[in-house]
Design an enzyme around this catalytic site. Structure first.
Site, PDB file in Angstrom:
ATOM      1  N   HIS A   1       0.842  -1.191   0.000  1.00 44.73           N
ATOM      2  CA  HIS A   1       0.000   0.000   0.000  1.00 44.73           C
ATOM      3  C   HIS A   1       0.881   1.247   0.000  1.00 44.73           C
ATOM      4  O   HIS A   1       2.107   1.166   0.065  1.00 44.73           O
ATOM      5  CB  HIS A   1      -0.982   0.014   1.186  1.00 44.73           C
ATOM      6  CG  HIS A   1      -0.409   0.390   2.519  1.00 44.73           C
ATOM      7  ND1 HIS A   1      -1.137   0.988   3.516  1.00 44.73           N
ATOM      8  CD2 HIS A   1       0.846   0.240   3.028  1.00 44.73           C
ATOM      9  CE1 HIS A   1      -0.396   1.177   4.569  1.00 44.73           C
ATOM     10  NE2 HIS A   1       0.811   0.749   4.317  1.00 44.73           N
TER      11      HIS A   1
ATOM     12  N   CYS B   1       5.961   6.652   4.145  1.00 48.70           N
ATOM     13  CA  CYS B   1       4.782   5.854   3.797  1.00 48.70           C
ATOM     14  C   CYS B   1       4.151   6.312   2.483  1.00 48.70           C
ATOM     15  O   CYS B   1       3.262   5.649   1.949  1.00 48.70           O
ATOM     16  CB  CYS B   1       3.727   5.910   4.896  1.00 48.70           C
ATOM     17  SG  CYS B   1       4.309   5.221   6.453  1.00 48.70           S
TER      18      CYS B   1
ATOM     19  N   HIS C   1       5.050   0.376  -0.619  1.00 50.28           N
ATOM     20  CA  HIS C   1       5.800  -0.466   0.316  1.00 50.28           C
ATOM     21  C   HIS C   1       4.788  -1.499   0.812  1.00 50.28           C
ATOM     22  O   HIS C   1       3.690  -1.581   0.245  1.00 50.28           O
ATOM     23  CB  HIS C   1       6.397   0.373   1.463  1.00 50.28           C
ATOM     24  CG  HIS C   1       5.382   0.960   2.387  1.00 50.28           C
ATOM     25  ND1 HIS C   1       4.640   2.076   2.048  1.00 50.28           N
ATOM     26  CD2 HIS C   1       4.940   0.598   3.613  1.00 50.28           C
ATOM     27  CE1 HIS C   1       3.814   2.367   3.041  1.00 50.28           C
ATOM     28  NE2 HIS C   1       3.965   1.480   3.997  1.00 50.28           N
TER      29      HIS C   1
ATOM     30  N   HIS D   1       3.460  -4.686   4.047  1.00 58.56           N
ATOM     31  CA  HIS D   1       3.476  -5.201   5.413  1.00 58.56           C
ATOM     32  C   HIS D   1       2.929  -6.626   5.478  1.00 58.56           C
ATOM     33  O   HIS D   1       2.153  -7.045   4.613  1.00 58.56           O
ATOM     34  CB  HIS D   1       2.592  -4.332   6.327  1.00 58.56           C
ATOM     35  CG  HIS D   1       3.045  -2.928   6.489  1.00 58.56           C
ATOM     36  ND1 HIS D   1       4.149  -2.583   7.219  1.00 58.56           N
ATOM     37  CD2 HIS D   1       2.549  -1.757   6.003  1.00 58.56           C
ATOM     38  CE1 HIS D   1       4.308  -1.262   7.186  1.00 58.56           C
ATOM     39  NE2 HIS D   1       3.354  -0.744   6.448  1.00 58.56           N
TER      40      HIS D   1
ATOM     41  N   ASP E   1      -5.077 -10.503   0.600  1.00 69.65           N
ATOM     42  CA  ASP E   1      -3.773 -11.150   0.697  1.00 69.65           C
ATOM     43  C   ASP E   1      -3.013 -11.091  -0.628  1.00 69.65           C
ATOM     44  O   ASP E   1      -3.555 -11.435  -1.686  1.00 69.65           O
ATOM     45  CB  ASP E   1      -3.956 -12.616   1.117  1.00 69.65           C
ATOM     46  CG  ASP E   1      -2.622 -13.288   1.377  1.00 69.65           C
ATOM     47  OD1 ASP E   1      -1.687 -12.611   1.847  1.00 69.65           O
ATOM     48  OD2 ASP E   1      -2.520 -14.500   1.118  1.00 69.65           O
ATOM     49  N   HIS E   2      -1.755 -10.679  -0.541  1.00 68.77           N
ATOM     50  CA  HIS E   2      -0.896 -10.542  -1.729  1.00 68.77           C
ATOM     51  C   HIS E   2      -1.535  -9.608  -2.753  1.00 68.77           C
ATOM     52  O   HIS E   2      -1.457  -9.850  -3.955  1.00 68.77           O
ATOM     53  CB  HIS E   2      -0.578 -11.917  -2.334  1.00 68.77           C
ATOM     54  CG  HIS E   2       0.480 -12.648  -1.555  1.00 68.77           C
ATOM     55  ND1 HIS E   2       0.218 -13.220  -0.344  1.00 68.77           N
ATOM     56  CD2 HIS E   2       1.806 -12.867  -1.797  1.00 68.77           C
ATOM     57  CE1 HIS E   2       1.325 -13.787   0.121  1.00 68.77           C
ATOM     58  NE2 HIS E   2       2.299 -13.591  -0.730  1.00 68.77           N
TER      59      HIS E   2
ATOM     60  N   GLU F   1      -0.125  -3.851  12.089  1.00 68.24           N
ATOM     61  CA  GLU F   1       0.607  -3.515  10.864  1.00 68.24           C
ATOM     62  C   GLU F   1       2.097  -3.827  10.999  1.00 68.24           C
ATOM     63  O   GLU F   1       2.723  -4.324  10.069  1.00 68.24           O
ATOM     64  CB  GLU F   1       0.418  -2.026  10.535  1.00 68.24           C
ATOM     65  CG  GLU F   1       0.928  -1.640   9.160  1.00 68.24           C
ATOM     66  CD  GLU F   1       0.708  -0.167   8.856  1.00 68.24           C
ATOM     67  OE1 GLU F   1       0.010   0.130   7.890  1.00 68.24           O
ATOM     68  OE2 GLU F   1       1.229   0.697   9.599  1.00 68.24           O
TER      69      GLU F   1
END
Lengths: 143, 143, 143, 143, 143, 143
Positions: free
Chosen positions: C16, C35, C41, C43, C81-82, C128
């Protein structure tokens, strides 16, 4: 030849007891303490399987983690998860259900499948509680 | 009156299975899945007991953690550690060995002792695996 | 009526960036710092979903964890996810991809399914990094 | 000569995807699965750098952890944290962004600086998720 | 001969400071930074002791963990827990209280007792914070 | 009004002892046990500060974590890290250095700064060891 070691973690929950059939109840109690409880106890086991290899130039992978995870699930999690290690697991039959014996037997269950998948089994770490774990390198030199 | 909540963590390892005696094997298998394995499975349980109170001016303590730890050891760890929750634990007799039922019964085991020690039991958290846990506030308002 | 709170943990990995389309690059950089990196980037997100209820006498369950896990997988893990939280997730479209906004939107994704499964959604915790997380109680009183 | 191994842990958060430019979309999807998502995904990476040496009699140090931490921050965290590993990191350009390749490249980024600081780089461990990590010993014998 | 490595974890909490008596205050401050605070600081130390051996056919044990735990408690936890490492611990007297020096001294404290108990001390890992730890293999080849 | 609770984690390492100046050595030893060691002991303290608020539509933030982290560093980490809690910390002077008293004093140190930054301090959790921690809600109703 730049070998990298890659590790996959999986978990399983099982019951067991430490009990030597050739010993009296008293001796079992003396040696194994509360781990000899007749009606079993259990643990959340964590297994970490390490594979050694040179990354493939096309994938950047030592071994595809999807394949490694599947091998562990088929050969370790399926037969051991939510099972009784003394009663339900074929490859532990007749063996004392210590973590030391477990890690040796698990090694033999997965070694060949990992080789077929293109990797070399280097280490298995088996965590029984936050306070104790075992590591095995196949009986050869550790890394 | 500045209430502080203090928590003590203890661990125990136990076997259990989820099994309703009034149901057929098929229904037990259907509802409880692998948790219904006839020969048991087990877990490393982590229990966190939270006590509410105003710090004593002479000690800075809500409750002496040595006392709180001793209560948990006497009332919870001693009867449950390295035991079979379905067979060996008097206060679980006749009850389904789910974490929900466990945390309710444990509450009743320790509540009075904590009050005698000068604290007020506020919460019990019972962790079964890294992926699931329950919390109980005595049936009253949670904090 | 002895309400117990049961929690299921699941994980997902996503990319994100924090970026307000109505602001200049300079303001985005000033407010969101690293950010706001244009190329994203990411998490490892951990989500903990807590359901409140009275244990069913036949099962000892507030909610069957298999059902709860499946709801989270279908409604949260599958779409997130992913994925890229700014580009790929329908229910985050047009919203700033902060953890605060994520947890509010996730609540709406799973609330009804949990009610149908017989539970009451009580809390979502979204982690996070090891240093920051958010908790949400549906906008009503927290527990 | 009593060598001790000292390890410093640092973290960074980054986006990446696994993608082989020479392959079709179908083959990328087949080999890399959800890790090939076109719009990226990401992780909290944890890096542990281990340095070998004999403690200095005047300091008791193998290497000053302030120096080791600064080297990792300058050479690894600064270029990788809150970045896209495929697009933003010079030393990963043109390489598949697998953890195996990352750990090999990171080795080359920090090895000399650690030697100048008086230590010998012995191992790098790079953790991608709670379920997988890689270890690298510079291609030589592991410890 | 299938050697397995078994590890026991224990914890202790201690105060210390890094201070070289032969140096000026300024040099101590320059080299050791905030770790040189005159009035001490402290840590929760975690120690992991690894013993190598072939499992005993009668017990499945490399070493009885009850024995290993007792050795660590007698030789390490008793003299170091809730103590000042610079002032209270005989085997650290006159030595810089770095983790490197601690792990070397602890090795000598427990090595013989482990041999008498039938095992071979293979490794000690001493964790000072979540960000730094040391490992020692007795000065010989690491595993 | 959809309030979200956001938490920032920070760590500090400090020495302390539990000691009541009005008591004899014997009584201090009896009540505080090994925590009364004259020469101090210490811990790695982990602090988690939770702020309540409605996410800002322009940022998606309850509070900018950079600001929250800076407040904690200025008001808590700077005065307490690598310090002696009994001797070096102005706001703990004359108070028993229990975690209960620490968390109450820390609340007063940061409450106003968080309000100025646009948030509402909701909770502080202070972890002393893996086995004990305290939580404080400002003396008002907990969440």
């Amino acid at each position: 030849m730049k070998s990298v070691y890659i590790t996959r973690r999986e978990i399983f929950n099982a019951a067991h007891k430490l009990w030597n059939e050739n010993w009296s109840d008293e001796k079992n109690e003396k040696v194994f303490g509360k781990c000899s409880n007749r009606n079993w106890h259990g643990h959340n086991f964590t297994i970490l399987v390490t594979v050694k290899g040179v990354p493939n130039p096309d994938t950047g992978f030592v071994i595809n983690l999807t394949d490694l995870s599947q091998i562990i699930k088929d050969k370790v999690i399926e037969p051991m998860d939510h099972k009784n290690l003394n009663l339900d697991v074929p490859f532990m039959a007749g063996k004392l259900a210590s973590t030391e014996n477990m890690v040796i037997e698990i090694w033999d269950q997965i070694k060949d499948s990992i080789m077929i998948a293109g990797g070399e089994l280097a280490k298995i770490k088996l965590i029984e509680t936050e306070n104790n774990f075992v590591e095995y390198f196949g009986g050869s030199e550790p890394y």
